[in-house]
Design a protein around this motif. Sequence first.
Motif, PDB file in Angstrom:
ATOM      1  N   GLN A 209     -14.459  15.649   8.791  1.00 33.79           N
ATOM      2  CA  GLN A 209     -14.550  14.066   9.371  1.00 33.79           C
ATOM      3  C   GLN A 209     -16.021  13.755   9.116  1.00 33.79           C
ATOM      4  O   GLN A 209     -16.927  14.563   9.898  1.00 33.79           O
ATOM      5  N   VAL A 210     -16.387  12.707   8.758  1.00 37.23           N
ATOM      6  CA  VAL A 210     -17.647  12.087   8.501  1.00 37.23           C
ATOM      7  C   VAL A 210     -17.758  10.517   8.944  1.00 37.23           C
ATOM      8  O   VAL A 210     -16.673   9.918   8.780  1.00 37.23           O
ATOM      9  N   VAL A 211     -18.767  10.050   9.550  1.00 40.83           N
ATOM     10  CA  VAL A 211     -18.882   8.700   9.855  1.00 40.83           C
ATOM     11  C   VAL A 211     -20.007   7.930   8.884  1.00 40.83           C
ATOM     12  O   VAL A 211     -20.882   8.418   8.732  1.00 40.83           O
ATOM     13  N   PHE A 212     -19.201   6.854   8.446  1.00 44.60           N
ATOM     14  CA  PHE A 212     -20.024   6.022   7.385  1.00 44.60           C
ATOM     15  C   PHE A 212     -20.383   4.811   8.008  1.00 44.60           C
ATOM     16  O   PHE A 212     -19.667   4.115   8.631  1.00 44.60           O
ATOM     17  N   ARG A 213     -21.705   4.424   8.233  1.00 45.19           N
ATOM     18  CA  ARG A 213     -22.174   3.380   8.902  1.00 45.19           C
ATOM     19  C   ARG A 213     -22.738   2.327   7.923  1.00 45.19           C
ATOM     20  O   ARG A 213     -23.695   2.611   7.251  1.00 45.19           O
TER      21      ARG A 213
ATOM     22  N   TYR B 148     -19.945  13.569  14.998  1.00 44.19           N
ATOM     23  CA  TYR B 148     -19.916  13.867  13.570  1.00 44.19           C
ATOM     24  C   TYR B 148     -21.077  13.745  12.779  1.00 44.19           C
ATOM     25  O   TYR B 148     -22.019  12.648  13.092  1.00 44.19           O
ATOM     26  N   PRO B 149     -20.998  13.993  11.467  1.00 44.85           N
ATOM     27  CA  PRO B 149     -22.121  13.912  10.689  1.00 44.85           C
ATOM     28  C   PRO B 149     -22.364  12.299  10.072  1.00 44.85           C
ATOM     29  O   PRO B 149     -21.340  11.529  10.170  1.00 44.85           O
ATOM     30  N   LEU B 150     -23.230  11.798  10.149  1.00 44.05           N
ATOM     31  CA  LEU B 150     -23.522  10.168   9.932  1.00 44.05           C
ATOM     32  C   LEU B 150     -24.170  10.028   8.494  1.00 44.05           C
ATOM     33  O   LEU B 150     -25.045  10.673   8.080  1.00 44.05           O
ATOM     34  N   ILE B 151     -23.555   9.098   7.623  1.00 42.31           N
ATOM     35  CA  ILE B 151     -24.030   8.791   6.519  1.00 42.31           C
ATOM     36  C   ILE B 151     -24.319   7.274   6.450  1.00 42.31           C
ATOM     37  O   ILE B 151     -23.188   6.462   6.749  1.00 42.31           O
TER      38      ILE B 151
END
Length: 86
Positions: free
Chosen positions: A11-15, A43-46
Amino acid sequence: MQPRIHPESRQVVFRDHAADTAFLTRSTAVANRTIDWADGHTYPLIDVEISSASHPFYTGRARVLDTAGRLERFERRYGREAAARV
């Protein structure tokens, strides 16, 4: 899937800063930063420059082409008969 040849999916968050929107999804992308999500997990943030929330194609804010003007120019150049054959 064969073991040990595929990257880890998580799971990764894309902002998207342009639309002030964030998406939680699965990805193999590597991130250096993290974010606390609404579900209480980290979560990791990209950060991305453009996503479906801000891209003109998906939002409907695309530039409208002047198709009538283009057709008239074509007919002026090549004549009405050439336009009918195409």
